[in-house]
Write a protein that holds these residues in place. Structure first.
Motif, PDB file in Angstrom:
ATOM      1  N   VAL A   8      -1.983  -0.843 -12.889  1.00  0.00           N
ATOM      2  CA  VAL A   8      -0.781  -1.652 -12.982  1.00  0.00           C
ATOM      3  C   VAL A   8      -0.106  -1.452 -14.338  1.00  0.00           C
ATOM      4  CG1 VAL A   8       0.089  -4.025 -12.898  1.00  0.00           C
ATOM      5  CG2 VAL A   8      -1.717  -3.319 -11.362  1.00  0.00           C
ATOM      6  N   ASP A   9      -0.869  -1.204 -15.379  1.00  0.00           N
ATOM      7  CA  ASP A   9      -0.294  -1.003 -16.713  1.00  0.00           C
ATOM      8  C   ASP A   9       0.585   0.237 -16.761  1.00  0.00           C
ATOM      9  OD1 ASP A   9      -1.670  -3.215 -17.508  1.00  0.00           O
ATOM     10  OD2 ASP A   9      -3.320  -2.100 -18.419  1.00  0.00           O
ATOM     11  N   ASP A  10       0.295   1.242 -15.945  1.00  0.00           N
ATOM     12  CA  ASP A  10       1.085   2.469 -15.935  1.00  0.00           C
ATOM     13  C   ASP A  10       2.416   2.300 -15.214  1.00  0.00           C
ATOM     14  OD1 ASP A  10      -0.967   3.659 -17.278  1.00  0.00           O
ATOM     15  OD2 ASP A  10      -1.818   4.642 -15.513  1.00  0.00           O
ATOM     16  N   LEU A  11       2.566   1.237 -14.432  1.00  0.00           N
ATOM     17  CA  LEU A  11       3.809   1.037 -13.701  1.00  0.00           C
ATOM     18  C   LEU A  11       4.962   0.709 -14.638  1.00  0.00           C
ATOM     19  CD1 LEU A  11       2.587  -0.984 -10.599  1.00  0.00           C
ATOM     20  CD2 LEU A  11       3.081   1.439 -10.769  1.00  0.00           C
ATOM     21  N   ARG A  12       4.676   0.113 -15.775  1.00  0.00           N
ATOM     22  CA  ARG A  12       5.708  -0.189 -16.757  1.00  0.00           C
ATOM     23  C   ARG A  12       6.345   1.104 -17.255  1.00  0.00           C
ATOM     24  NH1 ARG A  12       5.184  -0.417 -22.236  1.00  0.00           N
ATOM     25  NH2 ARG A  12       2.955  -0.254 -21.935  1.00  0.00           N
ATOM     26  N   ASP A  13       5.546   2.143 -17.444  1.00  0.00           N
ATOM     27  CA  ASP A  13       6.056   3.421 -17.904  1.00  0.00           C
ATOM     28  C   ASP A  13       6.975   4.058 -16.869  1.00  0.00           C
ATOM     29  OD1 ASP A  13       4.587   3.102 -20.191  1.00  0.00           O
ATOM     30  OD2 ASP A  13       2.893   4.306 -19.471  1.00  0.00           O
ATOM     31  N   THR A  14       6.775   3.755 -15.597  1.00  0.00           N
ATOM     32  CA  THR A  14       7.619   4.304 -14.556  1.00  0.00           C
ATOM     33  C   THR A  14       9.041   3.769 -14.692  1.00  0.00           C
ATOM     34  OG1 THR A  14       5.714   4.402 -13.083  1.00  0.00           O
ATOM     35  CG2 THR A  14       7.872   4.606 -12.068  1.00  0.00           C
ATOM     36  N   ALA A  15       9.178   2.507 -15.019  1.00  0.00           N
ATOM     37  CA  ALA A  15      10.501   1.901 -15.139  1.00  0.00           C
ATOM     38  C   ALA A  15      11.191   2.315 -16.429  1.00  0.00           C
ATOM     39  CB  ALA A  15      10.392   0.391 -15.068  1.00  0.00           C
ATOM     40  N   GLU A  16      10.456   2.406 -17.524  1.00  0.00           N
ATOM     41  CA  GLU A  16      11.058   2.686 -18.816  1.00  0.00           C
ATOM     42  C   GLU A  16      11.126   4.163 -19.131  1.00  0.00           C
ATOM     43  OE1 GLU A  16       8.707   0.575 -21.594  1.00  0.00           O
ATOM     44  OE2 GLU A  16       9.333  -1.379 -20.892  1.00  0.00           O
ATOM     45  N   GLY A  17      10.351   4.962 -18.462  1.00  0.00           N
ATOM     46  CA  GLY A  17      10.234   6.371 -18.819  1.00  0.00           C
ATOM     47  C   GLY A  17       9.065   6.525 -19.772  1.00  0.00           C
ATOM     48  N   PRO A  18       8.405   7.665 -19.758  1.00  0.00           N
ATOM     49  CA  PRO A  18       7.220   7.828 -20.611  1.00  0.00           C
ATOM     50  C   PRO A  18       7.612   7.888 -22.084  1.00  0.00           C
ATOM     51  CG  PRO A  18       7.733   9.871 -19.459  1.00  0.00           C
ATOM     52  CD  PRO A  18       8.661   8.822 -18.918  1.00  0.00           C
ATOM     53  N   ASP A  19       6.786   7.265 -22.908  1.00  0.00           N
ATOM     54  CA  ASP A  19       6.995   7.290 -24.353  1.00  0.00           C
ATOM     55  C   ASP A  19       6.483   8.609 -24.897  1.00  0.00           C
ATOM     56  OD1 ASP A  19       8.034   4.758 -24.290  1.00  0.00           O
ATOM     57  OD2 ASP A  19       6.105   3.783 -24.691  1.00  0.00           O
ATOM     58  N   ASP A  20       7.280   9.270 -25.726  1.00  0.00           N
ATOM     59  CA  ASP A  20       6.882  10.528 -26.320  1.00  0.00           C
ATOM     60  C   ASP A  20       6.816  10.351 -27.829  1.00  0.00           C
ATOM     61  OD1 ASP A  20       6.210  13.118 -26.764  1.00  0.00           O
ATOM     62  OD2 ASP A  20       8.138  13.989 -26.187  1.00  0.00           O
ATOM     63  N   PRO A  21       5.627  10.188 -28.408  1.00  0.00           N
ATOM     64  CA  PRO A  21       5.537   9.953 -29.843  1.00  0.00           C
ATOM     65  C   PRO A  21       5.895  11.194 -30.654  1.00  0.00           C
ATOM     66  CG  PRO A  21       3.341  10.091 -28.888  1.00  0.00           C
ATOM     67  CD  PRO A  21       4.334  10.122 -27.761  1.00  0.00           C
TER      68      PRO A  21
ATOM     69  N   LEU B  71       0.820  -1.212   0.000  1.00  0.00           N
ATOM     70  CA  LEU B  71       0.000   0.000   0.000  1.00  0.00           C
ATOM     71  C   LEU B  71       0.851   1.258   0.000  1.00  0.00           C
ATOM     72  CD1 LEU B  71      -3.017  -0.855   2.323  1.00  0.00           C
ATOM     73  CD2 LEU B  71      -3.051  -0.380  -0.114  1.00  0.00           C
ATOM     74  N   ALA B  72       1.987   1.219   0.684  1.00  0.00           N
ATOM     75  CA  ALA B  72       2.885   2.383   0.662  1.00  0.00           C
ATOM     76  C   ALA B  72       3.410   2.629  -0.749  1.00  0.00           C
ATOM     77  CB  ALA B  72       4.037   2.171   1.636  1.00  0.00           C
ATOM     78  N   ILE B  73       3.772   1.572  -1.444  1.00  0.00           N
ATOM     79  CA  ILE B  73       4.257   1.711  -2.822  1.00  0.00           C
ATOM     80  C   ILE B  73       3.141   2.208  -3.729  1.00  0.00           C
ATOM     81  CG2 ILE B  73       5.090   0.410  -4.822  1.00  0.00           C
ATOM     82  CD1 ILE B  73       6.653  -1.337  -2.819  1.00  0.00           C
ATOM     83  N   VAL B  74       1.946   1.661  -3.580  1.00  0.00           N
ATOM     84  CA  VAL B  74       0.815   2.082  -4.421  1.00  0.00           C
ATOM     85  C   VAL B  74       0.486   3.549  -4.175  1.00  0.00           C
ATOM     86  CG1 VAL B  74      -1.668   1.770  -4.777  1.00  0.00           C
ATOM     87  CG2 VAL B  74      -0.171  -0.204  -4.697  1.00  0.00           C
ATOM     88  N   LEU B  75       0.510   3.995  -2.919  1.00  0.00           N
ATOM     89  CA  LEU B  75       0.238   5.407  -2.626  1.00  0.00           C
ATOM     90  C   LEU B  75       1.308   6.318  -3.210  1.00  0.00           C
ATOM     91  CD1 LEU B  75      -1.118   5.260   1.027  1.00  0.00           C
ATOM     92  CD2 LEU B  75      -2.366   5.837  -1.045  1.00  0.00           C
ATOM     93  N   ALA B  76       2.570   5.896  -3.146  1.00  0.00           N
ATOM     94  CA  ALA B  76       3.643   6.704  -3.732  1.00  0.00           C
ATOM     95  C   ALA B  76       3.482   6.803  -5.254  1.00  0.00           C
ATOM     96  CB  ALA B  76       5.002   6.101  -3.379  1.00  0.00           C
ATOM     97  N   VAL B  77       3.130   5.682  -5.882  1.00  0.00           N
ATOM     98  CA  VAL B  77       2.914   5.698  -7.336  1.00  0.00           C
ATOM     99  C   VAL B  77       1.717   6.570  -7.671  1.00  0.00           C
ATOM    100  CG1 VAL B  77       2.210   4.257  -9.291  1.00  0.00           C
ATOM    101  CG2 VAL B  77       4.037   3.503  -7.795  1.00  0.00           C
ATOM    102  N   TYR B  78       0.658   6.481  -6.869  1.00  0.00           N
ATOM    103  CA  TYR B  78      -0.536   7.283  -7.132  1.00  0.00           C
ATOM    104  C   TYR B  78      -0.240   8.779  -7.004  1.00  0.00           C
ATOM    105  CZ  TYR B  78      -5.287   9.029  -6.944  1.00  0.00           C
ATOM    106  OH  TYR B  78      -6.436   9.714  -7.212  1.00  0.00           O
ATOM    107  N   ARG B  79       0.558   9.146  -6.019  1.00  0.00           N
ATOM    108  CA  ARG B  79       0.909  10.564  -5.853  1.00  0.00           C
ATOM    109  C   ARG B  79       1.735  11.071  -7.024  1.00  0.00           C
ATOM    110  NH1 ARG B  79       2.499  10.772   0.527  1.00  0.00           N
ATOM    111  NH2 ARG B  79       0.379  10.603   1.308  1.00  0.00           N
TER     112      ARG B  79
END
Length: 141
Positions: free
Chosen positions: A95-108, A80-88
């Motif tokens: 969960v699908d957005d967590l992949r972007d956190t590791a790779e960095g956001p894709d900028d088309p 829950l601490a990790i989920v709250l930090a990601v949400y902030r």
């Protein structure tokens, strides 16, 4: 009175299957954590049922269940601490957005020219991150 092992075993299988479905099908991180808890409770039910069925004098199944409950409580607290930090940071607990956190956001729109990036002023958060990075580099040198 003798315990029929089939009843708690079937209930544990149903709980585990519902939890497995929740882990595989849900996109919200909190629902995934709840599904993992369901799976752990199914394991706890099996441990206690087999402990009673085998008539273990040491009650090892019940003792192991207490350890599993303690580990599950720690897991849900950290999760829950990790989920709250990601949400902030991201504004979403998907969960699908967590992949972007590791790779960095894709900028088309990024076609590789650095002129546009050099003209923009960095945000205060980027400035503080750059300062922290340079301080770490100086400390290790």
């Amino acid at each position: 009175m003798h315990l029929h092992l089939a009843y708690p075993a079937v209930l544990a299988v149903l709980l585990f299957c519902v939890g497995l479905y929740g882990v595989l099908a849900r996109r919200n991180a909190i629902l995934v954590l709840m599904s993992v808890e369901l799976m752990l409770n199914a394991v706890n039910l099996n441990l206690v049922a087999f402990d009673v069925w085998l008539r273990d004098s040491l009650h090892a199944g019940q003792a192991l269940t207490l350890f599993t409950i303690a580990i599950a409580a720690a897991e849900i607290g950290i999760g829950l601490a990790i989920v709250l930090a990601v949400y902030r940071n991201r504004g979403s607990s998907a969960v699908d957005d967590l992949r972007d956190t590791a790779e960095g956001p894709d900028d088309p729109d990024d076609d590789g020219d650095a002129e546009g990036a050099a003209a923009e002023e960095p945000t205060p958060a980027q400035k503080s991150q750059q300062a922290q990075t340079s301080q770490k580099a100086e400390a290790t040198a």
